[in-house]
Design a protein around this motif. Structure first.
Motif: not given
Length: 327
Positions: A204-211
Motif C-alpha cells: 500500500a505504501l509503495q502504491i501511495a508513493n507512486d501516486m
C-alpha cells in the motif's frame, strides 16, 4: 453420614448451613454474571487489534460486550487461515464460548464449514453470505459514505488527481467514492490500485508513493492495517487523505479531510444484546446511514463551511429518502 461430638450435631449442622448460605450470597454478589443467553464471547482477527482502524474497532466492541454483560471474552490475532481458525473455534468451544465474531469477510467461508459442527455456538461474520441457521453476516453498506467522502475529495483537490488504494474491488465504499468524486468534479482524474490484502502495508505504501510522485494530491487508503501508515506518509508530504473505518482526523485534521466510518464497536454491542435476548436473526443483515452504523467523520477545518453544510444536507436527505445527490 453425620459425625457429632458432645451431642452438638444439630447446632453444628445449622451453623454450617448458615455459613454456606452466606457464602452463596456473597459469591453471587461479587460475581453477578449475565442472566440471558450470552455466556462467553470470542473474537477472531486476521491481523492485530492495534491497527487503529478495523482491528481496533473489533477489540473495542469486544470490551463493550464484556463491560455491559459481565461475561468472559477472548480474542485471537493472526487468525488468517482455515487451520488456525479451526483450532481457535475448538478451543473457544471447550471454554464455553457461545458467540464468536469473525472480524472480516474472510471468515464467511470458514464459518460456513465449521458452524454445523458447533450447533451450540452462534457465529457472526461481515460482508458475507450466511446460509446456516447459527450464522449471521453483518453487511456494511458503505456505498453512500464513500459517495459523500468522494464529493469532499472532488471539491478539495487542487491537481484534479485523486488516488484510491483499496484492499479489494468488492468494497462498496470504493465504488461510492469514485462516483462521488465524478459527481462533484467532472475534471478529476482517478487512479484505483488494489492491494488485494487488507493488511499489506508495504504494498500500500509503495502504491501511495507512486501516486504522490505523479501529483495525486488526495489519497483514499481503504484498508484495515494500511490506512494509518498511508495517511502518515501523505501528511509528511503536505497532501490530503480520506480516513477509513475510524474517524482518523486525530492523525491530523488538516490532512484528513473526513473519514468513511463503520461503527463496528457499536454493532458488536447491538448484536450481542439481540443474541442475549434470543432475538439475533441468522442470515444477512444490512446496515447503512439510517442505522447510525455507517457515517462520515469530522470535517477538516480547511473545508469551507458552506460546502460542509451542503454535504450535511445531502446526508440528511439520504437518511430520509435513500436518494443520493446524483439521483
Amino acid at each position: 453420614m453425620d459425625y457429632c461430638l458432645n451431642g452438638s450435631c444439630i447446632v453444628l449442622k445449622r451453623f454450617v448451613v448458615l455459613v454456606l448460605c452466606l457464602l452463596a450470597v456473597l459469591t453471587s454478589c461479587g460475581q453477578a454474571g449475565n442472566q440471558g443467553e450470552l455466556k462467553k464471547v470470542g473474537l477472531l482477527i486476521t491481523d492485530s487489534v492495534n491497527d487503529q482502524a478495523w482491528g481496533t474497532k473489533g477489540y473495542k466492541g469486544l470490551l463493550k460486550i464484556q463491560s455491559r454483560f459481565n461475561v468472559d471474552v477472548y480474542y485471537k490475532e493472526g487468525m488468517n487461515s482455515k487451520s488456525v481458525v479451526e483450532r481457535a473455534v475448538k478451543e473457544y468451544s471447550q471454554k464455553g464460548v457461545n458467540l464468536i465474531y469473525g472480524h472480516g469477510h474472510e471468515y464467511d467461508e470458514y464459518f460456513s464449514e465449521l458452524s454445523p459442527k458447533y450447533p451450540d455456538i452462534h457465529f457472526i461474520t461481515f460482508n458475507g453470505d450466511a446460509k446456516n441457521k447459527n450464522v449471521t453476516s453483518l453487511i456494511l453498506d458503505s456505498y453512500a459514505s464513500g459517495f459523500f467522502a468522494g464529493m469532499v475529495a472532488g471539491h478539495m483537490t487542487k491537481s484534479n488527481r485523486i488516488g484510491i488504494i483499496p484492499a479489494y474491488e468488492w468494497q462498496p465504499e470504493v465504488k461510492g467514492f469514485y462516483e462521488g468524486v465524478k459527481y462533484q468534479n467532472k475534471n478529476a482524474q482517478l487512479n484505483i490500485q488494489y492491494v488485494n490484502d487488507f493488511d499489506d502495508k508495504e504494498k500500500a505504501l509503495q502504491i501511495a508513493n507512486d501516486m504522490i510522485a505523479n501529483q495525486y494530491d488526495i489519497l483514499y487508503p481503504a484498508g484495515d492495517s494500511f490506512s494509518v501508515p498511508v495517511i502518515e506518509r501523505v501528511k509528511e508530504m503536505g497532501l490530503y487523505a480520506i480516513g477509513y473505518v475510524s474517524d482518523q482526523s486525530d492523525l491530523g485534521n488538516k490532512t484528513v479531510l473526513t473519514s468513511t466510518i463503520q461503527e463496528v464497536d457499536k454493532l458488536y454491542e447491538n448484536t450481542a444484546e439481540k443474541f442475549n435476548l434470543g432475538q439475533l436473526e441468522s442470515g444477512n443483515i444490512t446496515y447503512d446511514f439510517q442505522s447510525d452504523i455507517i457515517s462520515i467523520g469530522t470535517f477538516s477545518p480547511i473545508i469551507e463551511q458552506d460546502f460542509i453544510d451542503e454535504i450535511n444536507q445531502s446526508i440528511q436527505k439520504y437518511k430520509e429518502t435513500g436518494e443520493l445527490p446524483n439521483e
